[in-house]
Enzyme design. Structure first.
Site, PDB file in Angstrom:
ATOM      1  N   ARG A  85       0.823  -1.214   0.000  1.00 33.45           N
ATOM      2  CA  ARG A  85       0.000   0.000   0.000  1.00 33.45           C
ATOM      3  C   ARG A  85       0.858   1.266   0.000  1.00 33.45           C
ATOM      4  O   ARG A  85       0.547   2.262   0.658  1.00 33.45           O
ATOM      5  CB  ARG A  85      -0.949   0.007   1.201  1.00 33.45           C
ATOM      6  CG  ARG A  85      -1.881  -1.184   1.264  1.00 33.45           C
ATOM      7  CD  ARG A  85      -2.787  -1.284   0.032  1.00 33.45           C
ATOM      8  NE  ARG A  85      -3.644  -2.447   0.123  1.00 33.45           N
ATOM      9  CZ  ARG A  85      -3.326  -3.662  -0.347  1.00 33.45           C
ATOM     10  NH1 ARG A  85      -2.174  -3.859  -0.965  1.00 33.45           N
ATOM     11  NH2 ARG A  85      -4.156  -4.670  -0.211  1.00 33.45           N
ATOM     12  N   SER A 143     -11.274   0.506   2.274  1.00 33.67           N
ATOM     13  CA  SER A 143     -10.512   0.228   3.489  1.00 33.67           C
ATOM     14  C   SER A 143      -9.890   1.512   4.017  1.00 33.67           C
ATOM     15  O   SER A 143      -9.198   2.218   3.286  1.00 33.67           O
ATOM     16  CB  SER A 143      -9.417  -0.803   3.213  1.00 33.67           C
ATOM     17  OG  SER A 143      -9.972  -2.046   2.857  1.00 33.67           O
ATOM     18  N   GLU A 150      -5.048   4.544   5.041  1.00 31.70           N
ATOM     19  CA  GLU A 150      -4.929   4.118   3.655  1.00 31.70           C
ATOM     20  C   GLU A 150      -5.684   5.090   2.752  1.00 31.70           C
ATOM     21  O   GLU A 150      -5.290   5.328   1.610  1.00 31.70           O
ATOM     22  CB  GLU A 150      -5.490   2.699   3.493  1.00 31.70           C
ATOM     23  CG  GLU A 150      -5.242   2.072   2.147  1.00 31.70           C
ATOM     24  CD  GLU A 150      -5.648   0.612   2.107  1.00 31.70           C
ATOM     25  OE1 GLU A 150      -6.271   0.203   1.114  1.00 31.70           O
ATOM     26  OE2 GLU A 150      -5.355  -0.119   3.076  1.00 31.70           O
TER      27      GLU A 150
END
Length: 309
Positions: A172, A221, A291
């Site tokens: 990520r 998310s 995120e």
């Protein structure tokens, strides 16, 4: 920036002034962008960048699926790539997509072409550009696993190209310079069985629908998984499932999702996220990393918002 539009170069695409970012994000929140620019192609974008004054802030966006725009809006020019730059094609087993293309559309295109290896993209709510910027992933695969090379421009309109290794792609994360704007990516697939590809994609869609909130305003998310763990487990352990701030709430179904129950402000969503992070840390858990990308100007109270209008 009141005369910003007069300073911008002539383009073939469209300029829109003071357009609310709430219309361009999945959360459905966010104040106005000074200007939104929709380039018609890569040459139009390159021309804009080459002739746009360096002191003018720019921000490229895709579908706005993983973006939280604050209530004060965005300074400068938001470059929206999803209006025109979303072409997909393939040559043999290499699928090339412009960065305004939705990940799910790339998965469907590859499926129709009998190419496997890209099925996981059906489970990522975003665009190819966003996937490159954050090394998005799902169901055991990431953008760095399939990307051969990405192309685009730097802030001055100069062409750039880079591989995942050169971009420092990790979980990520990407080390690609913040001022790079990706315009296309070539992805490696391989020949596959049509029926098997379709079956796998249906499994992913079903799994996502069973596990994640549907039919609500969300941003995907919220936090990256900590080393050796799952963000949702840490949030649940800290007693945050269902926690609410105003009209923003931690999803009861999957507590790594924040949802807008209707009428939430960006401030409420961000405050809820920071409250979750603080409670997880206070309960002995990790310092969760956002995120979702948070951008824009802050308006902390409705009174300030009224004063600014």
């Amino acid at each position: 920036m009141t005369d910003l539009i007069t300073r911008l170069p002539k383009v073939r695409g469209d300029y829109a002034m003071k357009d609310a970012m709430s219309a361009h994000t999945w959360f459905g929140v966010g104040g106005p962008a000074d200007v939104i620019f929709s380039p018609v192609d890569e040459d139009d974008l390159s021309h804009f960048l080459a002739h746009c004054d360096a002191d003018i802030p720019i921000l490229p966006i895709g579908a706005g699926s993983n973006l939280l725009v604050r209530d004060g809006g965005v300074s400068g020019v938001v470059i929206k790539l999803t209006d025109h730059m979303k072409h997909i094609h393939h040559d043999g087993t290499v699928v090339t997509a412009q960065t305004g293309a939705l990940d799910a559309e790339v998965a469907r295109y590859a499926s129709k072409a009998g190419l496997t290896g890209l099925e996981f993209l059906i489970g990522i709510p975003g665009t190819v550009g966003g996937g490159l910027r954050m090394n998005a992933g799902a169901y055991g695969s990431e953008f760095k696993d399939i990307t051969m090379i990405a192309h685009g421009f730097d802030r001055a309109g100069n062409p750039i190209s880079a591989t995942p290794t050169e971009m420092g792609m990790a979980y990520r994360h990407s080390d690609a310079p913040a001022d790079w704007i990706f315009t296309s990516a070539s992805m490696q697939a391989r020949p596959g069985d049509h029926a098997a590809i379709r079956t796998r994609m249906k499994e992913i869609v079903t799994s996502r629908g069973d596990a994640q909130p549907r039919g609500v305003r969300t941003g995907g998310s919220t936090f990256a998984n900590p080393d050796g763990g799952k963000a949702w487990q840490e949030i649940d352990r800290a007693g945050c499932r269902g926690l609410a701030v105003g009209a923003a709430q931690v999803s009861e179904k999957h507590c790594n999702f924040l949802i807008n129950n209707g009428g939430a402000t960006a401030e409420e969503i961000e405050t809820l996220g920071e409250t979750v992070r603080a409670r997880v840390l206070a309960s002995g858990g990790p310092d969760l990393r956002w995120e979702i990308r948070r951008i824009g100007r802050v308006l902390t109270t409705s009174k300030q918002q009224e004063t600014s209008q």
